[in-house]
Design an enzyme around this catalytic site. Sequence first.
Site, PDB file in Angstrom:
ATOM      1  N   VAL A  59       5.855   8.399  32.352  1.00 11.88           N
ATOM      2  CA  VAL A  59       5.358   9.696  31.898  1.00 11.88           C
ATOM      3  C   VAL A  59       3.866   9.713  32.182  1.00 11.88           C
ATOM      4  CG1 VAL A  59       5.043  11.177  29.883  1.00 11.88           C
ATOM      5  CG2 VAL A  59       7.114   9.768  30.087  1.00 11.88           C
TER       6      VAL A  59
ATOM      7  N   LYS B 185       0.794  -1.228   0.000  1.00 10.59           N
ATOM      8  CA  LYS B 185       0.000   0.000   0.000  1.00 10.59           C
ATOM      9  C   LYS B 185       0.830   1.284   0.000  1.00 10.59           C
ATOM     10  CE  LYS B 185      -0.557   0.094   5.072  1.00 10.59           C
ATOM     11  NZ  LYS B 185       0.335   1.194   5.434  1.00 10.59           N
TER      12      LYS B 185
ATOM     13  N   MET C  56      11.004  -8.895  16.691  1.00  9.81           N
ATOM     14  CA  MET C  56      10.515  -7.981  15.636  1.00  9.81           C
ATOM     15  C   MET C  56      11.717  -7.366  14.937  1.00  9.81           C
ATOM     16  SD  MET C  56       7.307  -6.364  17.658  1.00  9.81           S
ATOM     17  CE  MET C  56       6.116  -5.879  16.413  1.00  9.81           C
TER      18      MET C  56
ATOM     19  N   HIS D 211      45.374 -11.557  11.966  1.00 12.52           N
ATOM     20  CA  HIS D 211      45.918 -10.557  12.867  1.00 12.52           C
ATOM     21  C   HIS D 211      46.360  -9.345  12.068  1.00 12.52           C
ATOM     22  CE1 HIS D 211      48.114  -8.845  16.242  1.00 12.52           C
ATOM     23  NE2 HIS D 211      49.128  -8.639  15.423  1.00 12.52           N
TER      24      HIS D 211
ATOM     25  N   GLY E 106       9.062  -1.888   2.983  1.00  8.02           N
ATOM     26  CA  GLY E 106       8.381  -1.858   4.279  1.00  8.02           C
ATOM     27  C   GLY E 106       8.933  -0.829   5.254  1.00  8.02           C
TER      28      GLY E 106
ATOM     29  N   LYS F  68      20.306   3.786   9.993  1.00 10.61           N
ATOM     30  CA  LYS F  68      21.738   3.509   9.863  1.00 10.61           C
ATOM     31  C   LYS F  68      22.435   4.604   9.062  1.00 10.61           C
ATOM     32  CE  LYS F  68      20.595   1.004  12.204  1.00 10.61           C
ATOM     33  NZ  LYS F  68      19.340   0.470  12.719  1.00 10.61           N
TER      34      LYS F  68
ATOM     35  N   TYR G  19      16.206  -0.478  21.610  1.00  9.92           N
ATOM     36  CA  TYR G  19      17.285  -0.134  20.684  1.00  9.92           C
ATOM     37  C   TYR G  19      16.926   1.028  19.766  1.00  9.92           C
ATOM     38  CZ  TYR G  19      15.081  -2.513  16.693  1.00  9.92           C
ATOM     39  OH  TYR G  19      14.235  -2.853  15.688  1.00  9.92           O
TER      40      TYR G  19
HETATM   41  P1  FAD Z   1       7.129  -4.220   7.596  1.00 11.17           P
HETATM   42  O1  FAD Z   1       8.517  -3.881   7.262  1.00 11.17           O
HETATM   43  O2  FAD Z   1       6.425  -3.382   8.596  1.00 11.17           O
HETATM   44  O3  FAD Z   1       6.344  -4.223   6.218  1.00 11.17           O
HETATM   45  C1  FAD Z   1       4.970  -4.396   6.131  1.00 11.17           C
HETATM   46  C2  FAD Z   1       4.462  -3.706   4.891  1.00 11.17           C
HETATM   47  O4  FAD Z   1       3.116  -4.085   4.679  1.00 11.17           O
HETATM   48  C3  FAD Z   1       4.458  -2.191   5.012  1.00 11.17           C
HETATM   49  O5  FAD Z   1       5.201  -1.609   3.960  1.00 11.17           O
HETATM   50  C4  FAD Z   1       2.986  -1.817   4.921  1.00 11.17           C
HETATM   51  O6  FAD Z   1       2.767  -0.610   4.189  1.00 11.17           O
HETATM   52  C5  FAD Z   1       2.393  -2.997   4.176  1.00 11.17           C
HETATM   53  N1  FAD Z   1       0.974  -3.238   4.474  1.00 11.17           N
HETATM   54  C6  FAD Z   1       0.384  -3.342   5.695  1.00 11.17           C
HETATM   55  N2  FAD Z   1      -0.914  -3.629   5.560  1.00 11.17           N
HETATM   56  C7  FAD Z   1      -1.168  -3.713   4.235  1.00 11.17           C
HETATM   57  C8  FAD Z   1      -2.331  -3.995   3.477  1.00 11.17           C
HETATM   58  N3  FAD Z   1      -3.490  -4.286   4.071  1.00 11.17           N
HETATM   59  N4  FAD Z   1      -2.221  -3.992   2.132  1.00 11.17           N
HETATM   60  C9  FAD Z   1      -1.040  -3.727   1.517  1.00 11.17           C
HETATM   61  N5  FAD Z   1       0.083  -3.466   2.191  1.00 11.17           N
HETATM   62  C10 FAD Z   1       0.030  -3.461   3.532  1.00 11.17           C
HETATM   63  N6  FAD Z   1      15.156  -4.307  12.315  1.00 11.17           N
HETATM   64  C11 FAD Z   1      16.376  -4.826  12.140  1.00 11.17           C
HETATM   65  O7  FAD Z   1      16.497  -6.036  11.951  1.00 11.17           O
HETATM   66  N7  FAD Z   1      17.488  -4.037  12.146  1.00 11.17           N
HETATM   67  C12 FAD Z   1      17.428  -2.712  12.352  1.00 11.17           C
HETATM   68  O8  FAD Z   1      18.449  -2.019  12.362  1.00 11.17           O
HETATM   69  C13 FAD Z   1      16.158  -2.129  12.562  1.00 11.17           C
HETATM   70  N8  FAD Z   1      16.043  -0.794  12.767  1.00 11.17           N
HETATM   71  C14 FAD Z   1      14.801  -0.268  12.912  1.00 11.17           C
HETATM   72  C15 FAD Z   1      14.708   1.110  13.129  1.00 11.17           C
HETATM   73  C16 FAD Z   1      13.471   1.704  13.265  1.00 11.17           C
HETATM   74  C17 FAD Z   1      13.386   3.181  13.474  1.00 11.17           C
HETATM   75  C18 FAD Z   1      12.293   0.896  13.183  1.00 11.17           C
HETATM   76  C19 FAD Z   1      10.934   1.514  13.301  1.00 11.17           C
HETATM   77  C20 FAD Z   1      12.378  -0.471  12.986  1.00 11.17           C
HETATM   78  C21 FAD Z   1      13.632  -1.064  12.853  1.00 11.17           C
HETATM   79  N9  FAD Z   1      13.773  -2.438  12.663  1.00 11.17           N
HETATM   80  C22 FAD Z   1      15.016  -2.979  12.514  1.00 11.17           C
HETATM   81  C23 FAD Z   1      12.609  -3.358  12.651  1.00 11.17           C
HETATM   82  C24 FAD Z   1      12.238  -3.727  11.217  1.00 11.17           C
HETATM   83  O9  FAD Z   1      11.940  -2.560  10.511  1.00 11.17           O
HETATM   84  C25 FAD Z   1      11.051  -4.678  11.208  1.00 11.17           C
HETATM   85  O10 FAD Z   1      11.311  -5.792  12.034  1.00 11.17           O
HETATM   86  C26 FAD Z   1      10.765  -5.183   9.793  1.00 11.17           C
HETATM   87  O11 FAD Z   1      10.514  -4.121   8.928  1.00 11.17           O
HETATM   88  C27 FAD Z   1       9.586  -6.169   9.784  1.00 11.17           C
HETATM   89  O12 FAD Z   1       9.353  -6.589   8.486  1.00 11.17           O
HETATM   90  P2  FAD Z   1       7.906  -7.016   7.970  1.00 11.17           P
HETATM   91  O13 FAD Z   1       8.086  -7.376   6.540  1.00 11.17           O
HETATM   92  O14 FAD Z   1       7.332  -8.014   8.896  1.00 11.17           O
HETATM   93  O15 FAD Z   1       6.990  -5.727   8.121  1.00 11.17           O
END
Ligand code: FAD
Length: 470
Positions: free
Chosen positions: A241, A37, A323, A449, A43, A54, A187
């Site tokens: 808070v 979406k 996560m 080393h 994501g 990063k 983190y």
């Molecule tokens: P997501 O990445 O959340 O992707 C889900 C996607 O589904 C989204 O793009 C969303 O738009 C889409 N979606 C949702 N519902 C619908 C729908 N009904 N129809 C169509 N599309 C839809 N993890 C690490 O391993 N290393 C890191 O350094 C790290 N840093 C992070 C820093 C921040 C600031 C944040 C917020 C997170 C970080 N994470 C990190 C966590 C990581 O981003 C998530 O664990 C990861 O993105 C999860 O992947 P996912 O594919 O499950 O979901």
Amino acid sequence: ASGSDENDVVVIGGGPGGYVAAIKASQLGLKTTCIEKRGTLGGTCLNVGCIPSKALLHSSHMYHEAKHAFANHGVKVSSVEVDLAAMMAQKDKAVSNLTKGIEGLFKKNKVNYVKGYGKFVSPSEVSVDTVDGGNTVVKGKHIIIATGSDVKSLPGVTIDEKKIVSSTGALALTEIPKRLVVIGAGYIGLEMGSVWGRLGSEVTVVEFASEIVPTMDAEIRKQFQRSLQKQGMKFQLKTKVVGVDTSGDGVKLTLEPAAGGDQTTLETDVVLVSAGRTPFTAGLGLDKIGVETDKIGRILVNERFATNVSGVYAIGDVIPGPMLAHKAEEDGVACVEYIAGKVGHVDYDKVPGVVYTTPEVAYVGKTEEQVKELGVEYRVGKFPFMANSRAKAIDNADGLVKILAEKETDKILGVHIMAPNAGELIHEAAIALQYDASSEDIARVCHAHPTMSEAVKEAAMATYDKPIHI
Ligand code: FAD
């Protein structure tokens, strides 16, 4: 392209879980459509998570080093300034290059990409409101939910992404705040706090629990917190808070000890709410097809990532487990392998965790507290970077390697590293754990080393014998 022809696999969500699942499914010869979406792939991780954070951590580190560390190495710089707009532009460029790169991978692997909001109409049909205002129904034999997670809000704290920001707002501030309060010492809060702290903000981290990053080994955590404090980060632990007032120029927070007691106030310019993330399934129509979730909204799956509804699967942040992006990717591959009639496997006990601050902290396997709880007899081998020649040569020796091994068999149970590049160093430990290696197995591998990796070898020696250099 419309996804109206029947697919073998339909993936809802194009994050690290979803896009990797889609590519893998196509590679295994399955006709695949991915629905996203956001308008861009990758994501949370690529757009507003791992990658932009990063980028900013690296840029802010360069500034901080130029200001505070170059002189120690005989590098003189006369004036060091931050151009925040340019820093943000470099971050945005990195993100857009990578999101476009995934679109390229979709084309290369013949994954059909539908841009829009997906909603179940039946266990094998997803109605998509497309970003261009249309609607299409995508059918599939197998549907994988990979909709990820969203920022968890705090009761009574309204995020406006200006004064009260989520991690997304904290990645896009247009000015360096004089003062920043971070709510939540996980983190994400510590990484974003580090970015702005390096750029000049006074950072205070407020945390309800008595410790920072609860998944970390306690001994490492203590040293890590001390290191962050030395860099100027302040901590108010065991604090909640209870009020937020944004009526003035800045923000006035009312705080209270977690156990109750006298209230205090804390004034700041920007507040970052980073108190965790919550599974995202809004508008997906889970009730309509009867997919089971737990109390906090996570989709329940079996070891094959199948939900209670036949043909419907779920992976990544939307199901229980760490996560993290790399965990979501592993889920995606294993789930698709099962669908293709192969065997997949993800061991959540062997997923590395990395905090990308300075120093970095990385870990895999069990903490000492977890090992104690298990009741196994164990040995601890430690090696400080103060005794590692590479770390001394580059004047960056804050940290240590700690290895926990079973006493009787010497089998490695957990490895914890605090070092500037701990996130890279951790992977030999991840491999060792995956192969049920003993610490002697690591110690007897010839390490080059002078490298920081030699500290891993020496810590391994210290579990069953003696290290050489200390
Ligand atoms: P997501 O990445 O959340 O992707 C889900 C996607 O589904 C989204 O793009 C969303 O738009 C889409 N979606 C949702 N519902 C619908 C729908 N009904 N129809 C169509 N599309 C839809 N993890 C690490 O391993 N290393 C890191 O350094 C790290 N840093 C992070 C820093 C921040 C600031 C944040 C917020 C997170 C970080 N994470 C990190 C966590 C990581 O981003 C998530 O664990 C990861 O993105 C999860 O992947 P996912 O594919 O499950 O979901």
